[in-house]
Design a protein around this motif. Sequence first.
Motif, PDB file in Angstrom:
ATOM      1  N   ILE A   1       0.848  -1.198   0.000  1.00  0.00           N
ATOM      2  CA  ILE A   1       0.000   0.000   0.000  1.00  0.00           C
ATOM      3  C   ILE A   1       0.883   1.247   0.000  1.00  0.00           C
ATOM      4  N   GLY A   2       1.977   1.185   0.757  1.00  0.00           N
ATOM      5  CA  GLY A   2       2.932   2.292   0.740  1.00  0.00           C
ATOM      6  C   GLY A   2       3.482   2.532  -0.656  1.00  0.00           C
TER       7      GLY A   2
ATOM      8  N   VAL B   1      11.472   6.431  -0.171  1.00  0.00           N
ATOM      9  CA  VAL B   1      10.644   7.641  -0.035  1.00  0.00           C
ATOM     10  C   VAL B   1      11.530   8.873   0.124  1.00  0.00           C
ATOM     11  N   PHE B   2      12.481   8.791   1.041  1.00  0.00           N
ATOM     12  CA  PHE B   2      13.316   9.964   1.319  1.00  0.00           C
ATOM     13  C   PHE B   2      14.236  10.280   0.142  1.00  0.00           C
ATOM     14  N   ALA B   3      14.652   9.241  -0.600  1.00  0.00           N
ATOM     15  CA  ALA B   3      15.441   9.488  -1.815  1.00  0.00           C
ATOM     16  C   ALA B   3      14.600  10.235  -2.839  1.00  0.00           C
TER      17      ALA B   3
ATOM     18  N   ILE C   1       4.857   6.985   3.814  1.00  0.00           N
ATOM     19  CA  ILE C   1       5.653   6.852   5.048  1.00  0.00           C
ATOM     20  C   ILE C   1       4.821   6.217   6.153  1.00  0.00           C
ATOM     21  N   ARG C   2       3.557   6.655   6.278  1.00  0.00           N
ATOM     22  CA  ARG C   2       2.694   6.112   7.341  1.00  0.00           C
ATOM     23  C   ARG C   2       2.542   4.596   7.213  1.00  0.00           C
ATOM     24  N   ASN C   3       2.288   4.113   5.992  1.00  0.00           N
ATOM     25  CA  ASN C   3       2.104   2.674   5.789  1.00  0.00           C
ATOM     26  C   ASN C   3       3.412   1.908   5.963  1.00  0.00           C
ATOM     27  N   TYR C   4       4.507   2.466   5.453  1.00  0.00           N
ATOM     28  CA  TYR C   4       5.804   1.804   5.628  1.00  0.00           C
ATOM     29  C   TYR C   4       6.161   1.704   7.110  1.00  0.00           C
TER      30      TYR C   4
ATOM     31  N   TYR D   1       3.726  11.212  -0.349  1.00  0.00           N
ATOM     32  CA  TYR D   1       4.791  10.729   0.528  1.00  0.00           C
ATOM     33  C   TYR D   1       4.360  10.537   1.978  1.00  0.00           C
ATOM     34  N   PRO D   2       3.542  11.444   2.551  1.00  0.00           N
ATOM     35  CA  PRO D   2       3.110  11.215   3.938  1.00  0.00           C
ATOM     36  C   PRO D   2       2.345   9.892   4.113  1.00  0.00           C
TER      37      PRO D   2
END
Length: 332
Positions: A246-247, A289-291, A260-263, A256-257
Amino acid sequence: MKNPYLLVLACFFLLTHLHAQKDLDSLRVIYTKDVHHERRLDACLQLVQELHAVDPAQAMSIIKQGLKLATQSAQPDYRLKLQVQKARIRLKQKAYLPAIALLKEVGKDAEAYQLPEIQAEAYFFLGHADLSQKLHEEALFSFQHSYTFYQKVGDHVGMGKCLLNMGVSHHAKGEITKALELYKESLAKGERTGEGSIVFRSLKNIGNIHLAQGNYTKALDYYQKAQQLATKLGEKKQIAFVLYDIGNIYLNLGDYPSAIRNYEEGLVLSTNAGLQEQEAYGLHELGNVFANQGNYDKALSYYEEALELGEKFGNKNLIISILFNLGNTLLY
Protein backbone atom coordinates in the motif's frame (compact mmCIF):
# COMPACT_ATOMS: atom_id res chain seq x y z
CA MET A 1 2.58 1.51 22.53
CA LYS A 2 0.79 4.66 21.35
CA ASN A 3 -0.90 3.32 18.21
CA PRO A 4 -4.24 1.67 19.27
CA TYR A 5 -4.35 -0.37 16.05
CA LEU A 6 -0.98 -1.97 16.87
CA LEU A 7 -2.04 -2.52 20.50
CA VAL A 8 -5.12 -4.49 19.38
CA LEU A 9 -2.96 -6.50 16.97
CA ALA A 10 -0.46 -7.31 19.74
CA CYS A 11 -3.23 -8.58 22.06
CA PHE A 12 -4.76 -10.65 19.27
CA PHE A 13 -1.43 -12.26 18.40
CA LEU A 14 -0.72 -13.07 22.07
CA LEU A 15 -4.08 -14.84 22.48
CA THR A 16 -3.54 -16.73 19.20
CA HIS A 17 -0.12 -17.89 20.40
CA LEU A 18 -1.50 -19.14 23.73
CA HIS A 19 -4.26 -21.14 22.03
CA ALA A 20 -1.78 -22.60 19.53
CA GLN A 21 0.56 -23.68 22.35
CA LYS A 22 -2.32 -25.40 24.14
CA ASP A 23 -3.20 -27.30 20.93
CA LEU A 24 0.42 -28.42 20.48
CA ASP A 25 0.57 -29.71 24.05
CA SER A 26 -2.62 -31.75 23.48
CA LEU A 27 -1.18 -33.25 20.28
CA ARG A 28 2.04 -34.21 22.09
CA VAL A 29 0.02 -36.09 24.74
CA ILE A 30 -1.88 -38.05 22.07
CA TYR A 31 1.28 -38.72 20.06
CA THR A 32 3.27 -40.07 23.03
CA LYS A 33 0.59 -41.80 25.13
CA ASP A 34 -2.39 -42.89 23.02
CA VAL A 35 -2.68 -46.68 22.62
CA HIS A 36 -4.16 -46.48 19.11
CA HIS A 37 -1.51 -46.29 16.41
CA GLU A 38 -3.67 -44.38 13.94
CA ARG A 39 -4.50 -41.66 16.47
CA ARG A 40 -0.81 -41.39 17.36
CA LEU A 41 0.15 -41.10 13.69
CA ASP A 42 -2.56 -38.49 13.06
CA ALA A 43 -1.20 -36.45 15.97
CA CYS A 44 2.33 -36.95 14.65
CA LEU A 45 1.37 -35.53 11.25
CA GLN A 46 -0.42 -32.57 12.80
CA LEU A 47 2.58 -31.81 15.02
CA VAL A 48 4.93 -31.90 12.03
CA GLN A 49 2.67 -29.59 10.03
CA GLU A 50 2.58 -27.10 12.92
CA LEU A 51 6.33 -27.27 13.63
CA HIS A 52 7.93 -27.60 10.17
CA ALA A 53 8.33 -23.83 9.69
CA VAL A 54 9.16 -22.77 13.26
CA ASP A 55 11.24 -25.72 14.50
CA PRO A 56 12.32 -27.93 11.58
CA ALA A 57 14.81 -29.91 13.71
CA GLN A 58 12.08 -30.95 16.14
CA ALA A 59 9.73 -31.69 13.22
CA MET A 60 12.37 -33.96 11.65
CA SER A 61 12.84 -35.78 14.95
CA ILE A 62 9.09 -36.41 15.18
CA ILE A 63 9.03 -37.58 11.54
CA LYS A 64 11.79 -40.11 12.29
CA GLN A 65 9.81 -41.54 15.21
CA GLY A 66 6.59 -41.47 13.20
CA LEU A 67 8.16 -43.35 10.27
CA LYS A 68 9.28 -46.07 12.65
CA LEU A 69 5.77 -46.38 14.10
CA ALA A 70 4.15 -46.36 10.63
CA THR A 71 6.47 -49.13 9.44
CA GLN A 72 5.92 -51.24 12.57
CA SER A 73 2.12 -50.93 12.26
CA ALA A 74 2.11 -51.52 8.46
CA GLN A 75 0.59 -48.13 7.64
CA PRO A 76 2.01 -47.21 4.18
CA ASP A 77 -0.26 -44.17 3.80
CA TYR A 78 1.09 -42.59 7.00
CA ARG A 79 4.65 -43.51 6.02
CA LEU A 80 4.26 -41.75 2.67
CA LYS A 81 2.56 -38.70 4.22
CA LEU A 82 5.45 -38.35 6.67
CA GLN A 83 7.97 -38.67 3.84
CA VAL A 84 6.19 -35.84 2.00
CA GLN A 85 6.59 -33.68 5.13
CA LYS A 86 10.26 -34.65 5.34
CA ALA A 87 10.75 -33.55 1.72
CA ARG A 88 8.87 -30.32 2.49
CA ILE A 89 11.37 -29.46 5.21
CA ARG A 90 14.27 -30.32 2.89
CA LEU A 91 12.81 -27.87 0.34
CA LYS A 92 12.71 -25.15 3.00
CA GLN A 93 16.39 -25.86 3.63
CA LYS A 94 17.02 -25.58 -0.16
CA ALA A 95 18.21 -29.20 -0.28
CA TYR A 96 16.45 -29.61 -3.61
CA LEU A 97 18.08 -32.80 -4.94
CA PRO A 98 17.31 -35.07 -1.93
CA ALA A 99 13.84 -33.54 -1.60
CA ILE A 100 13.03 -34.14 -5.29
CA ALA A 101 14.39 -37.72 -5.14
CA LEU A 102 12.24 -38.46 -2.08
CA LEU A 103 9.10 -36.91 -3.63
CA LYS A 104 9.53 -38.96 -6.83
CA GLU A 105 9.92 -42.11 -4.73
CA VAL A 106 6.78 -41.21 -2.77
CA GLY A 107 4.87 -40.61 -6.01
CA LYS A 108 5.76 -44.08 -7.32
CA ASP A 109 4.84 -45.78 -4.04
CA ALA A 110 1.57 -43.83 -3.83
CA GLU A 111 0.70 -44.97 -7.35
CA ALA A 112 1.44 -48.59 -6.42
CA TYR A 113 -0.75 -48.35 -3.31
CA GLN A 114 -3.43 -46.43 -5.26
CA LEU A 115 -3.27 -43.35 -3.01
CA PRO A 116 -4.12 -40.41 -5.34
CA GLU A 117 -4.28 -37.89 -2.48
CA ILE A 118 -0.61 -38.59 -1.72
CA GLN A 119 0.27 -38.45 -5.42
CA ALA A 120 -1.32 -35.00 -5.42
CA GLU A 121 0.85 -33.88 -2.50
CA ALA A 122 4.03 -35.32 -4.02
CA TYR A 123 3.46 -33.50 -7.33
CA PHE A 124 2.48 -30.31 -5.47
CA PHE A 125 5.80 -30.13 -3.62
CA LEU A 126 7.70 -31.14 -6.77
CA GLY A 127 6.09 -28.05 -8.31
CA HIS A 128 7.38 -25.97 -5.40
CA ALA A 129 10.88 -27.36 -5.90
CA ASP A 130 10.71 -26.35 -9.58
CA LEU A 131 9.27 -22.93 -8.75
CA SER A 132 12.00 -22.26 -6.18
CA GLN A 133 14.59 -22.96 -8.87
CA LYS A 134 12.75 -20.77 -11.43
CA LEU A 135 11.97 -23.81 -13.58
CA HIS A 136 8.56 -22.48 -14.55
CA GLU A 137 7.66 -24.94 -17.33
CA GLU A 138 8.52 -27.86 -15.06
CA ALA A 139 6.55 -26.25 -12.23
CA LEU A 140 3.48 -25.91 -14.45
CA PHE A 141 3.78 -29.60 -15.38
CA SER A 142 3.96 -30.67 -11.71
CA PHE A 143 1.14 -28.38 -10.51
CA GLN A 144 -1.12 -29.50 -13.37
CA HIS A 145 -0.57 -33.16 -12.41
CA SER A 146 -1.16 -32.31 -8.76
CA TYR A 147 -4.39 -30.50 -9.72
CA THR A 148 -5.59 -33.61 -11.61
CA PHE A 149 -5.09 -35.84 -8.56
CA TYR A 150 -6.67 -33.31 -6.17
CA GLN A 151 -9.62 -33.12 -8.56
CA LYS A 152 -9.87 -36.92 -8.57
CA VAL A 153 -10.28 -37.01 -4.77
CA GLY A 154 -12.48 -33.89 -4.65
CA ASP A 155 -9.97 -31.77 -2.71
CA HIS A 156 -10.95 -28.21 -3.64
CA VAL A 157 -8.40 -26.65 -1.28
CA GLY A 158 -5.64 -28.58 -3.05
CA MET A 159 -7.05 -27.53 -6.42
CA GLY A 160 -7.04 -23.91 -5.27
CA LYS A 161 -3.38 -24.14 -4.18
CA CYS A 162 -2.43 -25.54 -7.59
CA LEU A 163 -4.32 -22.83 -9.47
CA LEU A 164 -2.58 -20.19 -7.37
CA ASN A 165 0.88 -21.60 -8.01
CA MET A 166 0.21 -22.08 -11.71
CA GLY A 167 -0.69 -18.39 -11.69
CA VAL A 168 2.65 -17.60 -10.05
CA SER A 169 4.48 -19.58 -12.75
CA HIS A 170 2.69 -17.80 -15.60
CA HIS A 171 3.22 -14.45 -13.83
CA ALA A 172 6.98 -15.12 -13.60
CA LYS A 173 7.01 -15.94 -17.32
CA GLY A 174 5.40 -12.57 -18.10
CA GLU A 175 2.11 -14.18 -19.16
CA ILE A 176 0.01 -11.67 -17.24
CA THR A 177 -3.42 -12.37 -18.75
CA LYS A 178 -3.16 -16.10 -17.97
CA ALA A 179 -1.77 -15.38 -14.49
CA LEU A 180 -4.67 -13.02 -13.70
CA GLU A 181 -7.17 -15.62 -14.91
CA LEU A 182 -5.65 -18.30 -12.65
CA TYR A 183 -5.44 -15.95 -9.64
CA LYS A 184 -9.15 -15.20 -10.01
CA GLU A 185 -9.91 -18.93 -10.20
CA SER A 186 -7.82 -19.60 -7.09
CA LEU A 187 -9.54 -16.69 -5.32
CA ALA A 188 -12.94 -18.25 -6.08
CA LYS A 189 -11.74 -21.65 -4.82
CA GLY A 190 -10.34 -20.09 -1.67
CA GLU A 191 -13.58 -18.22 -0.94
CA ARG A 192 -15.64 -21.34 -1.64
CA THR A 193 -13.60 -23.49 0.75
CA GLY A 194 -12.92 -20.80 3.35
CA GLU A 195 -9.17 -21.33 2.94
CA GLY A 196 -7.84 -17.94 4.03
CA SER A 197 -4.24 -18.42 2.87
CA ILE A 198 -5.39 -19.03 -0.73
CA VAL A 199 -7.70 -16.01 -0.62
CA PHE A 200 -4.97 -13.80 0.83
CA ARG A 201 -2.30 -14.72 -1.71
CA SER A 202 -4.75 -14.49 -4.61
CA LEU A 203 -5.87 -11.01 -3.53
CA LYS A 204 -2.28 -9.86 -3.05
CA ASN A 205 -1.08 -11.24 -6.38
CA ILE A 206 -3.99 -9.66 -8.26
CA GLY A 207 -3.12 -6.39 -6.49
CA ASN A 208 0.51 -6.80 -7.60
CA ILE A 209 -0.58 -7.08 -11.25
CA HIS A 210 -2.76 -3.98 -11.03
CA LEU A 211 0.05 -2.06 -9.28
CA ALA A 212 2.52 -2.99 -12.04
CA GLN A 213 -0.01 -1.88 -14.65
CA GLY A 214 -0.54 1.47 -12.89
CA ASN A 215 -4.14 0.65 -11.91
CA TYR A 216 -3.68 2.09 -8.43
CA THR A 217 -7.34 2.22 -7.41
CA LYS A 218 -7.86 -1.47 -8.21
CA ALA A 219 -4.55 -2.41 -6.60
CA LEU A 220 -5.45 -0.55 -3.41
CA ASP A 221 -8.84 -2.29 -3.26
CA TYR A 222 -7.26 -5.75 -3.48
CA TYR A 223 -4.48 -4.89 -1.02
CA GLN A 224 -6.92 -3.53 1.56
CA LYS A 225 -9.01 -6.71 1.32
CA ALA A 226 -5.82 -8.75 1.74
CA GLN A 227 -4.82 -6.62 4.76
CA GLN A 228 -8.19 -7.15 6.45
CA LEU A 229 -7.96 -10.90 5.92
CA ALA A 230 -4.34 -11.13 7.11
CA THR A 231 -5.31 -9.25 10.28
CA LYS A 232 -8.19 -11.66 10.84
CA LEU A 233 -5.85 -14.64 10.34
CA GLY A 234 -3.17 -13.17 12.60
CA GLU A 235 -0.52 -13.30 9.86
CA LYS A 236 1.96 -10.67 11.04
CA LYS A 237 4.42 -11.19 8.20
CA GLN A 238 1.71 -10.85 5.57
CA ILE A 239 0.18 -7.75 7.18
CA ALA A 240 3.59 -6.07 7.04
CA PHE A 241 4.07 -6.94 3.38
CA VAL A 242 0.62 -5.62 2.43
CA LEU A 243 1.29 -2.39 4.31
CA TYR A 244 4.50 -2.05 2.26
CA ASP A 245 2.50 -2.71 -0.93
CA ILE A 246 0.00 0.00 0.00
CA GLY A 247 2.93 2.29 0.74
CA ASN A 248 4.24 1.57 -2.77
CA ILE A 249 0.95 2.77 -4.27
CA TYR A 250 1.18 6.07 -2.41
CA LEU A 251 4.86 6.39 -3.34
CA ASN A 252 3.96 6.01 -7.02
CA LEU A 253 1.22 8.61 -6.59
CA GLY A 254 3.68 11.03 -4.96
CA ASP A 255 1.71 11.00 -1.69
CA TYR A 256 4.79 10.73 0.53
CA PRO A 257 3.11 11.22 3.94
CA SER A 258 0.70 8.31 3.24
CA ALA A 259 3.57 6.18 1.92
CA ILE A 260 5.65 6.85 5.05
CA ARG A 261 2.69 6.11 7.34
CA ASN A 262 2.10 2.67 5.79
CA TYR A 263 5.80 1.80 5.63
CA GLU A 264 6.27 2.80 9.27
CA GLU A 265 3.24 0.76 10.39
CA GLY A 266 4.63 -2.26 8.57
CA LEU A 267 8.09 -1.63 10.01
CA VAL A 268 6.83 -1.34 13.61
CA LEU A 269 4.81 -4.53 13.19
CA SER A 270 7.82 -6.38 11.75
CA THR A 271 10.18 -5.11 14.48
CA ASN A 272 7.81 -5.97 17.34
CA ALA A 273 7.24 -9.45 15.91
CA GLY A 274 10.98 -10.08 15.44
CA LEU A 275 10.58 -10.40 11.66
CA GLN A 276 13.98 -8.98 10.75
CA GLU A 277 13.85 -9.82 7.06
CA GLN A 278 10.52 -7.98 6.74
CA GLU A 279 12.04 -5.17 8.81
CA ALA A 280 14.78 -4.86 6.17
CA TYR A 281 12.13 -4.45 3.47
CA GLY A 282 10.47 -1.66 5.46
CA LEU A 283 13.74 0.19 6.00
CA HIS A 284 14.51 -0.11 2.28
CA GLU A 285 11.10 1.27 1.30
CA LEU A 286 11.47 4.21 3.69
CA GLY A 287 14.86 4.91 2.14
CA ASN A 288 13.14 5.04 -1.26
CA VAL A 289 10.64 7.64 -0.04
CA PHE A 290 13.32 9.96 1.32
CA ALA A 291 15.44 9.49 -1.81
CA ASN A 292 12.43 10.54 -3.91
CA GLN A 293 12.04 13.61 -1.70
CA GLY A 294 15.71 14.52 -2.18
CA ASN A 295 16.55 13.87 1.49
CA TYR A 296 19.60 11.75 0.59
CA ASP A 297 21.23 11.72 4.04
CA LYS A 298 18.12 10.21 5.60
CA ALA A 299 17.68 7.80 2.66
CA LEU A 300 21.29 6.66 3.08
CA SER A 301 20.73 5.97 6.76
CA TYR A 302 17.72 3.73 6.03
CA TYR A 303 19.50 1.92 3.18
CA GLU A 304 22.49 1.14 5.39
CA GLU A 305 20.26 -0.30 8.13
CA ALA A 306 18.34 -2.33 5.55
CA LEU A 307 21.55 -3.69 4.04
CA GLU A 308 22.89 -4.76 7.44
CA LEU A 309 19.71 -6.76 8.14
CA GLY A 310 19.36 -8.07 4.58
CA GLU A 311 22.86 -9.54 4.64
CA LYS A 312 21.94 -11.64 7.70
CA PHE A 313 19.44 -13.60 5.62
CA GLY A 314 21.31 -13.73 2.33
CA ASN A 315 18.30 -12.42 0.42
CA LYS A 316 20.11 -11.72 -2.86
CA ASN A 317 17.26 -9.87 -4.60
CA LEU A 318 16.77 -7.55 -1.65
CA ILE A 319 20.51 -6.96 -1.23
CA ILE A 320 20.97 -6.14 -4.93
CA SER A 321 18.04 -3.71 -4.83
CA ILE A 322 19.38 -1.99 -1.69
CA LEU A 323 22.90 -1.73 -3.13
CA PHE A 324 21.55 -0.27 -6.38
CA ASN A 325 19.55 2.41 -4.56
CA LEU A 326 22.36 2.99 -2.08
CA GLY A 327 24.77 3.57 -4.96
CA ASN A 328 22.41 6.02 -6.62
CA THR A 329 22.03 7.92 -3.34
CA LEU A 330 25.82 8.21 -2.92
CA LEU A 331 26.01 10.03 -6.26
CA TYR A 332 24.22 13.04 -4.74
